[in-house]
Design an enzyme around this catalytic site. Structure first.
Site, PDB file in Angstrom:
ATOM      1  N   CYS A 212       0.842  -1.211   0.000  1.00 19.10           N
ATOM      2  CA  CYS A 212       0.000   0.000   0.000  1.00 19.10           C
ATOM      3  C   CYS A 212       0.872   1.254   0.000  1.00 19.10           C
ATOM      4  O   CYS A 212       1.359   1.689   1.043  1.00 19.10           O
ATOM      5  CB  CYS A 212      -0.927  -0.008   1.212  1.00 19.10           C
ATOM      6  SG  CYS A 212      -1.950   1.464   1.319  1.00 19.10           S
TER       7      CYS A 212
ATOM      8  N   CYS B 237      -0.433   4.140   2.095  1.00 21.87           N
ATOM      9  CA  CYS B 237      -0.242   3.993   3.549  1.00 21.87           C
ATOM     10  C   CYS B 237       1.223   4.213   3.929  1.00 21.87           C
ATOM     11  O   CYS B 237       1.509   4.826   4.956  1.00 21.87           O
ATOM     12  CB  CYS B 237      -0.652   2.598   4.020  1.00 21.87           C
ATOM     13  SG  CYS B 237      -2.100   1.916   3.213  1.00 21.87           S
ATOM     14  N   ASP B 238       2.149   3.694   3.130  1.00 27.08           N
ATOM     15  CA  ASP B 238       3.537   3.597   3.587  1.00 27.08           C
ATOM     16  C   ASP B 238       4.546   4.445   2.796  1.00 27.08           C
ATOM     17  O   ASP B 238       5.711   4.518   3.195  1.00 27.08           O
ATOM     18  CB  ASP B 238       4.002   2.122   3.526  1.00 27.08           C
ATOM     19  CG  ASP B 238       3.150   1.242   4.434  1.00 27.08           C
ATOM     20  OD1 ASP B 238       2.658   1.760   5.444  1.00 27.08           O
ATOM     21  OD2 ASP B 238       2.973   0.055   4.124  1.00 27.08           O
TER      22      ASP B 238
END
Ligand code: FAD
Ligand code: NAP
Length: 335
Positions: free
Chosen positions: A136, A139-140
């Site tokens: 992701c 997200c990261d």
């Protein structure tokens, strides 16, 4: 004793399919109850710009899903933060056990559990998950400012993730096992023009390599699929974007499936092989897998459930043992 809740229509999943089913079922006065699952809002909450949702030239995925949730709530759909852990579709009312301990019973169920990211299945990938290996970018990505990153895959997700990661990374290498991408042309065009992105064709991952203490990715070992030659690329992040599999474990062995786990529905409808159980979105669709098609199927599922319940006289049927087979809307449970 576990608390229990009965509803006419239980919707499992809170992606575009689930929320759209919620809007339609609520407007049909079915007082639906929607269980959101571990990822409220579904897959679009893991992306940034969505450019193909009709009516919005560009919208942030998470914002779109917040709006869909608010819309379903406003129409009268009850939305519950819980996870369904098992389903018994063998008798009516259907029973759903949940993570909170509540037992939900329902006259009809709409399954909209979508899909989840696939992994390569390498031991080194598992070892570094959360320590440099991710699925992701939204997200990261932020953790890799000024670093080199490798993205694996050749579909829309891989290309979008590579483009997004250029916001942080000094360089992004897209590694694909062929020399042709599945991604839409407009995305390919952006990818090939981007000065920070390099593509490496005909390569697959042999191993993710890294440090033990602290645990972290240092590079990736790649195999040329034509020659078998091994190359190493230094990088701090590896983003795996090789597609998604349907989240159908709840109904494995209960419903007919196709193409490796997608729930089968009657053509042109959302009826599954058990009358009163409907499926929508990525859970059933191995071909299109788009937000708009999922939402469309969510609408169909709510309308199918409404017609089916009306044909039952809208009466919960206690302890009816069910056969397998596509339920005609006018069919009354057991044949
Ligand atoms: P999902 O969005 O997968 O939602 C599934 C829901 O089910 C989740 O809320 C989850 O919590 C819930 N759930 C699962 N198991 C349980 C359980 N046991 N109990 C309760 N709930 C459960 N499509 C586009 O059209 N345009 C795009 O730009 C686009 N970008 C994308 C970017 C990325 C990174 C990804 C991964 C996908 C993208 N897609 C895009 C595809 C799109 O997101 C999906 O087609 C769509 O979200 C599918 O909707 P869905 O409702 O079927 O399921
Ligand atoms: P996808 O379209 O299935 O693509 C997966 C890619 O990963 C393919 O290129 C595939 O290679 C590669 N791959 C699969 N297994 C692999 C393995 N073991 N090792 C190496 N490579 C592997 O998946 P996706 O990109 O996640 O997209 C899923 C769906 O969501 C699609 O329908 C897509 O259109 C939709 N989506 C849409 C948007 C958008 O509209 N902007 C954005 C994201 C996703 P091959 O090509 O060789 O098979």
């Amino acid at each position: 004793m576990s608390p229990s809740r009965h509803t006419k229509v239980l919707i499992v999943g809170s992606g575009p399919a689930g929320y759209t089913a919620g809007v339609y079922a609520a407007r049909a006065m079915l007082q639906p109850l929607l269980v959101q699952g571990i990822e409220p809002g579904g897959q679009l909450t893991t992306t940034t710009e969505v450019e193909n949702w009709p009516g919005d030239v560009q919208v942030q995925g998470p914002d779109l899903m917040v709006r869909m949730e608010a819309h379903a709530r406003e129409m009268g759909c009850e939305i519950v933060s819980d996870i369904i852990t098992s389903l018994d579709l063998s008798r009516r009312p259907f029973t759903a056990q949940s993570d909170s301990g509540t037992v939900y019973t329902a006259d009809a169920i709409i399954l909209a559990t979508g899909a989840r990211a696939k992994w390569l299945g390498l031991p080194s990938e598992e070892k570094f998950k959360g320590f440099g290996v991710s699925a992701c970018a939204t997200c990261d990505g932020f953790f890799y400012r000024g670093q080199e990153i490798v993205v694996i895959g050749g579909g829309n997700t891989a290309v979008e993730e590579a483009l997004f990661l250029t916001n942080f990374a000094s360089k992004v290498t897209l590694v694909h096992r062929r020399n042709e991408l599945r991604a839409e042309r407009i995305l390919q065009d952006r990818l090939f023009k981007h000065p920070k992105i390099e593509t490496l064709w005909f390569h697959e991952v042999a191993e993710v390599i890294g440090a033990e203490s602290p645990l972290g990715v240092e590079g990736i070992r790649l195999r040329n699929v034509k020659t078998g030659a091994i190359t190493e690329i230094p990088c701090k992040g590896v983003f795996v974007a090789i597609g998604h599999s349907p989240a159908s474990e709840l109904v494995k062995d209960q419903l007919e499936m196709h193409n490796g786990g997608y729930v089968t529905v009657k053509p042109g409808s959302t009826e599954t092989t058990i009358p009163g159980v409907f499926a929508a979105g990525d859970l059933t669709d191995h071909k299109y897998r788009q937000a708009v098609t999922s939402a469309g199927m969510g609408c169909m599922a709510a309308l199918d459930a409404e017609h089916w319940l009306a044909a039952q006289g809208d009466q919960p049927q206690k302890d009816t043992i069910l056969p397998m087979g596509y339920g005609a809307p006018e069919g009354v449970g057991a044949k």
